[in-house]
Design an enzyme around this catalytic site. Structure first.
Site, PDB file in Angstrom:
ATOM      1  N   PRO A 148       0.782  -1.247   0.000  1.00 25.57           N
ATOM      2  CA  PRO A 148       0.000   0.000   0.000  1.00 25.57           C
ATOM      3  C   PRO A 148       0.814   1.297   0.000  1.00 25.57           C
ATOM      4  O   PRO A 148       0.771   2.070   0.959  1.00 25.57           O
ATOM      5  CB  PRO A 148      -0.841  -0.133   1.262  1.00 25.57           C
ATOM      6  N   CYS A 149       1.491   1.588  -1.101  1.00 28.73           N
ATOM      7  CA  CYS A 149       2.272   2.827  -1.173  1.00 28.73           C
ATOM      8  C   CYS A 149       1.377   4.063  -1.109  1.00 28.73           C
ATOM      9  O   CYS A 149       1.859   5.155  -0.806  1.00 28.73           O
ATOM     10  CB  CYS A 149       3.161   2.837  -2.407  1.00 28.73           C
ATOM     11  N   HIS A 150       0.073   3.893  -1.329  1.00 33.21           N
ATOM     12  CA  HIS A 150      -0.842   5.028  -1.191  1.00 33.21           C
ATOM     13  C   HIS A 150      -0.935   5.506   0.256  1.00 33.21           C
ATOM     14  O   HIS A 150      -1.376   6.612   0.509  1.00 33.21           O
ATOM     15  CB  HIS A 150      -2.238   4.675  -1.730  1.00 33.21           C
TER      16      HIS A 150
END
Length: 184
Positions: A148-150
């Site tokens: 989850p780089c968001h």
């Protein structure tokens, strides 16, 4: 098997419609290896060319492959708000070194509905002052959404950049309850 009797690398892939647009998923026998945003035909074709160059082997469209079918099921549950994490085997072969270390920490240490600053994430992997390097690692993430780089944001409260586009990042953070849902 190839002509030498060796197991040939096989990469299965499929394009899946989601709330943030079409995603291309690709998997090897080791696990999910790539998630690509905005998978129009042209984007998909470029991604497949990159995968062929990096991984070799045969690329086969097969949404029914057990690895892809499970990834698709979990992604659909995530976008429906029914799933808060992913339980999938991941093939990390498109990432290495510091980038892989950062992405593994992100995957295991930043849960659904929370965010972390670039600098904080750098500190977690023993590189205080490495916020910019963490930004580079986020930009190279071959498994966005699943890794989850968001959830990585600027320390001053800014949303930061995102390979899938800032609007996609906003939608993912709104889905997780971190930001208010867009008005339209």
């Amino acid at each position: 098997m190839d002509s030498l009797g060796q197991d040939e690398q096989r990469v299965v892939w499929a394009v899946v419609g989601t709330d943030i647009g079409p995603l291309m998923l690709a998997a090897t026998r080791n696990g999910l290896v790539n998630v690509v945003f905005h998978a129009s035909d042209a984007v998909r074709d470029r991604a497949l060319q990159r995968l062929a160059a990096r991984l070799g082997g045969r690329l086969v469209e097969d949404a029914g492959s057990p690895l892809l079918a499970e990834a698709i099921r979990q992604l659909r549950a995530y976008f429906a708000g029914e799933r808060h994490g992913f339980d999938l085997p991941l093939d990390w072969s498109l990432s290495s070194g510091f980038n892989r270390q950062v992405l593994r920490e992100l995957a295991s240490g930043v849960p659904y509905g929370s965010v972390v600053g670039y600098g904080d994430l750098a500190g977690r992997v023993g590189q205080p002052g490495g916020a910019q390097a963490v930004g580079t690692a986020m930009g190279s993430n071959p498994l966005p959404v699943v890794v989850p780089c968001h959830r990585v944001v600027e320390s001053d409260g800014g949303i930061g950049g995102f390979g899938g586009g800032v609007e996609t990042k906003r939608k993912l953070l709104a889905l997780e309850g971190v930001l208010p849902a867009p008005l339209f």
